[in-house]
Write a protein that holds these residues in place. Structure first.
Motif, PDB file in Angstrom:
ATOM      1  N   ILE A  96       6.914  -0.648   9.731  1.00 16.53           N
ATOM      2  CA  ILE A  96       8.265  -0.099   9.861  1.00 16.53           C
ATOM      3  C   ILE A  96       8.845  -0.458  11.219  1.00 16.53           C
ATOM      4  O   ILE A  96      10.021  -0.858  11.335  1.00 16.53           O
ATOM      5  CB  ILE A  96       8.250   1.428   9.658  1.00 16.53           C
ATOM      6  CG1 ILE A  96       7.954   1.761   8.197  1.00 16.53           C
ATOM      7  CG2 ILE A  96       9.591   2.047  10.083  1.00 16.53           C
ATOM      8  CD1 ILE A  96       7.707   3.236   7.939  1.00 16.53           C
ATOM      9  N   ASP A 100      12.149  -2.523  12.037  1.00 16.34           N
ATOM     10  CA  ASP A 100      13.183  -2.020  12.956  1.00 16.34           C
ATOM     11  C   ASP A 100      13.676  -3.140  13.865  1.00 16.34           C
ATOM     12  O   ASP A 100      14.881  -3.282  14.115  1.00 16.34           O
ATOM     13  CB  ASP A 100      12.628  -0.886  13.823  1.00 16.34           C
ATOM     14  CG  ASP A 100      12.353   0.398  13.057  1.00 16.34           C
ATOM     15  OD1 ASP A 100      12.831   0.529  11.913  1.00 16.34           O
ATOM     16  OD2 ASP A 100      11.656   1.267  13.615  1.00 16.34           O
ATOM     17  N   ARG A 118      11.693  -2.167   4.417  1.00 19.55           N
ATOM     18  CA  ARG A 118      11.577  -0.977   5.248  1.00 19.55           C
ATOM     19  C   ARG A 118      11.786   0.274   4.400  1.00 19.55           C
ATOM     20  O   ARG A 118      11.090   1.283   4.581  1.00 19.55           O
ATOM     21  CB  ARG A 118      12.567  -1.012   6.408  1.00 19.55           C
ATOM     22  CG  ARG A 118      12.352   0.156   7.386  1.00 19.55           C
ATOM     23  CD  ARG A 118      13.203   0.047   8.635  1.00 19.55           C
ATOM     24  NE  ARG A 118      14.619   0.307   8.379  1.00 19.55           N
ATOM     25  CZ  ARG A 118      15.537   0.415   9.339  1.00 19.55           C
ATOM     26  NH1 ARG A 118      15.179   0.262  10.618  1.00 19.55           N
ATOM     27  NH2 ARG A 118      16.803   0.646   9.051  1.00 19.55           N
ATOM     28  N   HIS A 121       8.589   1.224   2.623  1.00 22.15           N
ATOM     29  CA  HIS A 121       7.609   1.823   3.529  1.00 22.15           C
ATOM     30  C   HIS A 121       8.030   3.234   3.933  1.00 22.15           C
ATOM     31  O   HIS A 121       7.191   4.143   4.025  1.00 22.15           O
ATOM     32  CB  HIS A 121       7.430   0.952   4.765  1.00 22.15           C
ATOM     33  CG  HIS A 121       6.656  -0.311   4.513  1.00 22.15           C
ATOM     34  ND1 HIS A 121       5.422  -0.318   3.896  1.00 22.15           N
ATOM     35  CD2 HIS A 121       6.935  -1.608   4.809  1.00 22.15           C
ATOM     36  CE1 HIS A 121       4.963  -1.558   3.821  1.00 22.15           C
ATOM     37  NE2 HIS A 121       5.873  -2.359   4.367  1.00 22.15           N
ATOM     38  N   LEU A 122       9.320   3.426   4.180  1.00 18.88           N
ATOM     39  CA  LEU A 122       9.807   4.764   4.524  1.00 18.88           C
ATOM     40  C   LEU A 122       9.593   5.729   3.362  1.00 18.88           C
ATOM     41  O   LEU A 122       9.180   6.884   3.563  1.00 18.88           O
ATOM     42  CB  LEU A 122      11.289   4.708   4.888  1.00 18.88           C
ATOM     43  CG  LEU A 122      11.631   4.043   6.223  1.00 18.88           C
ATOM     44  CD1 LEU A 122      13.134   3.795   6.315  1.00 18.88           C
ATOM     45  CD2 LEU A 122      11.168   4.901   7.400  1.00 18.88           C
ATOM     46  N   ARG A 125       6.259   7.128   3.108  1.00 22.24           N
ATOM     47  CA  ARG A 125       6.017   8.182   4.083  1.00 22.24           C
ATOM     48  C   ARG A 125       6.938   9.384   3.852  1.00 22.24           C
ATOM     49  O   ARG A 125       7.120  10.220   4.725  1.00 22.24           O
ATOM     50  CB  ARG A 125       6.211   7.635   5.506  1.00 22.24           C
ATOM     51  CG  ARG A 125       5.152   6.604   5.879  1.00 22.24           C
ATOM     52  CD  ARG A 125       5.297   6.130   7.309  1.00 22.24           C
ATOM     53  NE  ARG A 125       5.209   7.220   8.283  1.00 22.24           N
ATOM     54  CZ  ARG A 125       4.080   7.776   8.685  1.00 22.24           C
ATOM     55  NH1 ARG A 125       2.916   7.349   8.195  1.00 22.24           N
ATOM     56  NH2 ARG A 125       4.087   8.748   9.584  1.00 22.24           N
ATOM     57  N   GLN A 127      10.099   9.616   3.623  1.00 24.20           N
ATOM     58  CA  GLN A 127      11.382   9.626   4.338  1.00 24.20           C
ATOM     59  C   GLN A 127      12.458   9.087   3.393  1.00 24.20           C
ATOM     60  O   GLN A 127      13.014   8.005   3.588  1.00 24.20           O
ATOM     61  CB  GLN A 127      11.281   8.803   5.613  1.00 24.20           C
ATOM     62  CG  GLN A 127      10.275   9.362   6.613  1.00 24.20           C
ATOM     63  CD  GLN A 127      10.238   8.565   7.900  1.00 24.20           C
ATOM     64  OE1 GLN A 127      11.269   8.152   8.427  1.00 24.20           O
ATOM     65  NE2 GLN A 127       9.028   8.340   8.416  1.00 24.20           N
ATOM     66  N   ARG A 130      16.329   8.461   4.612  1.00 28.91           N
ATOM     67  CA  ARG A 130      16.471   7.266   5.452  1.00 28.91           C
ATOM     68  C   ARG A 130      16.255   5.997   4.629  1.00 28.91           C
ATOM     69  O   ARG A 130      16.971   5.005   4.797  1.00 28.91           O
ATOM     70  CB  ARG A 130      15.480   7.327   6.613  1.00 28.91           C
ATOM     71  CG  ARG A 130      15.666   6.207   7.618  1.00 28.91           C
ATOM     72  CD  ARG A 130      14.675   6.291   8.759  1.00 28.91           C
ATOM     73  NE  ARG A 130      14.696   5.053   9.538  1.00 28.91           N
ATOM     74  CZ  ARG A 130      13.706   4.659  10.332  1.00 28.91           C
ATOM     75  NH1 ARG A 130      12.631   5.408  10.464  1.00 28.91           N
ATOM     76  NH2 ARG A 130      13.790   3.517  10.986  1.00 28.91           N
ATOM     77  N   ALA A 131      15.294   6.044   3.713  1.00 28.24           N
ATOM     78  CA  ALA A 131      15.048   4.889   2.849  1.00 28.24           C
ATOM     79  C   ALA A 131      16.267   4.588   1.983  1.00 28.24           C
ATOM     80  O   ALA A 131      16.648   3.425   1.797  1.00 28.24           O
ATOM     81  CB  ALA A 131      13.826   5.146   1.974  1.00 28.24           C
TER      82      ALA A 131
END
Length: 202
Positions: A96, A100, A118, A121-122, A125, A127, A130-131
């Motif tokens: 991630i 970034d 990204r 991957h978010l 986790r 998130q 945000r994803a």
């Protein structure tokens, strides 16, 4: 310089190495070597059944990326190739962070692939908000981005927005049915069941 391939096979690896024999500071060859070895790690893992062999190839990919990073640390594809390798190593947080960097270096129009990866991957986790924002940006850049539509549909469904998920999946299927099936096949079983139910009603 020999032609350098983007990845996928041992021919690309050999071409990158041949190019580096002529010019050890050719950053694009180090980038290509990173991508090739990353791709080959999956092939080696399948062929040998050895997780150790797969990880060894990824370590080789990371070493190639270190050389590229030393030459040009502000090159977005250096960071992109690094993110791929770290992701395949299971180093999600570091992957991630690498994405970034890719996105920061390519603003105001970041690589859609970096946004999509990204986001995945978010999401892994948890998130999800945000994803979803990353996938929104990818779709704003290209409204026909089937992969982003499929995955945004998944995230919207996980966040309770069933109507939004349905709209994304229908839009993806109408844009390119083959690609839709390809990406939908990679979703979890619950999402697959939702998609089957959705299209059985149509």
């Amino acid at each position: 310089r020999p032609r350098v391939l983007a990845g996928k096979n041992d021919i690309g690896e050999r071409l990158a190495l041949a190019s580096l024999e002529l010019d050890p500071d050719y950053v694009n060859a180090w980038i290509s070597l990173t991508f090739c070895r990353n791709d080959l790690s999956s092939v080696i893992g399948r062929q040998t059944g050895s997780e150790t062999a797969r990880l060894d190839k990824l370590e080789e990919a990371l070493e190639a990326n270190d050389r590229a990073m030393a030459l040009q640390p502000d090159h977005p594809r250096v960071w992109m190739s690094r993110a791929f390798v770290l992701g395949n190593m299971g180093e999600v947080v570091r992957a991630i962070e690498a994405y970034d960097e890719v996105i920061a270096l390519t603003e105001p129009r970041p690589f859609a692939r970096a946004l999509r990866h990204r986001a995945k991957h978010l999401a892994a986790r948890s998130q999800l908000a945000r994803a979803t924002l990353d996938l929104n940006r990818a779709i704003e850049q290209n409204p026909a981005d089937v992969e982003a539509l499929v995955w945004r549909g998944l995230l919207l469904d996980m966040q309770g927005d069933r109507d939004g998920a349905d709209q994304d999946w229908i839009r993806a299927a109408q844009t390119d049915g083959r690609l839709f099936q390809q990406h939908a096949s990679r979703l979890n079983d619950r999402a697959k069941d939702r998609i089957r139910a959705l299209f059985s009603r149509r």
